[in-house]
Design an enzyme around this catalytic site. Structure first.
Site, short mmCIF file in Angstrom:
data_model
loop_
_atom_site.label_atom_id
_atom_site.label_comp_id
_atom_site.label_asym_id
_atom_site.label_seq_id
_atom_site.Cartn_x
_atom_site.Cartn_y
_atom_site.Cartn_z
CG HIS A 62 -1.91 -1.04 1.32
ND1 HIS A 62 -1.86 -2.05 2.24
CD2 HIS A 62 -3.03 -1.26 0.59
CE1 HIS A 62 -2.90 -2.85 2.08
NE2 HIS A 62 -3.63 -2.39 1.09
N GLY A 72 -3.27 -1.80 -7.33
CA GLY A 72 -2.15 -2.74 -7.46
C GLY A 72 -2.48 -3.88 -8.41
#
Ligand code: PAF
Length: 280
Positions: free
Chosen positions: A33, A144
């Protein structure tokens, strides 16, 4: 770094639409993250990170209740990572009434692979992401590649609804031994953690054999599933799809191009996913 809990406060902090870079998360943050946040910061726009565990994307038997809520620790990690605003709404703020209007993504993209094994998952994801996009009104949103199918679904949703948002992909962050970083890795016992790279290895082997062009994909999939099962996993799927639209190869002789090997498997009580892009 500002921490806000309401859409009104977020809009007040960002009065002009299209002026932030946005990273949606469910919290319990890890280095993957933080890499997304770092990538977002490169654009020179205020970086907004949302933290919201979205009930809509969990089936009743899944881990919604035990999903770790670690807001204080998440904020400590986000401050030095380049985040400007944390948007951490509670459930009542995001779903003040039952969310009866939902985004149902194209079944050709969303009912396969993860969507086959987690029915409704991408409806839950698309609905909350649409709502978060409306709250943050970003110019850029980052996702992602670890959640590869999610990235494809969000790209298509953004395109079909003509949302004025650029979807930017970020490479999967991995531990030194190659395990894709995931909040769910925290559920693994020490013994399971030591075995957890076997999924990525199985995908690498599948991609290599697919590239060799000798056996049909179904045979390679069955071999990959059997091998991982013999190592103590319970695989849901291991397969190869075209990058971009996740379509299956039609003609087994036509293997040139850009592919992605994708897999999901349970190790003990923990379900892990991973993928590997490759070209033939
Ligand atoms: O990838 C996630 O963490 C979630 O699916 C997302 C995009 C934040 C939506 O809840």
């Amino acid at each position: 770094m500002l921490v806000v809990h309401t859409i009104a406060a977020l809009r007040a902090a960002l009065p002009v639409p299209g002026t932030c870079a946005f990273v949606p998360t469910m919290g319990n943050l890890h280095d993957g993250h933080l890499a997304l946040v770092g990538q977002a910061a490169v654009h020179g726009l205020p970086v907004v990170v949302s933290i919201f565990v979205n009930r809509l994307q969990f089936a009743p038997h899944e881990d919604f209740d035990r999903y770790p809520r670690t807001l204080e620790r998440d904020c400590e990690l986000l401050r030095p990572a380049g985040c400007n605003i944390v948007f951490a709404p509670d459930e009542h703020e995001l779903y003040p009434e039952p969310q009866t209007f939902q985004v149902h993504p194209d079944p050709a993209l969303a009912d396969i692979l993860e969507g086959h094994f987690r029915p409704g998952f991408f409806t839950g994801v698309s609905t909350v992401v649409m709502k978060l996009f409306n709250a943050a009104q970003p110019r850029i949103a980052l996702f992602g590649k670890k959640d590869y199918q999610q990235l494809m679904v969000i790209r298509r949703m953004t395109q079909q609804f003509a949302l004025p948002i650029v979807i930017e992909a970020a490479e999967t962050s991995r531990a030194e031994d190659g395990l894709a970083l995931s909040s769910r890795n925290g559920y693994l016992s020490a013994a399971e953690r030591a075995k957890a790279t076997e999924l990525a290895q199985a995908l690498r082997t599948l991609a290599e054999r697919f590239g060799d062009g000798v056996s049909p994909l179904e045979v390679l999939e069955a071999q990959a599933i059997a091998a991982l099962t013999a190592q103590g996993w319970q695989p849901d799927y291991l397969t190869v799809r075209r990058q971009g639209d996740l379509s299956a190869p039609i003609d087994d002789d036509e293997r040139g191009g850009a592919w992605v090997a994708l897999g999901a498997a349970r190790l003990g009580a923990t379900r892990l996913i991973d993928n590997l892009e490759f070209r033939v």
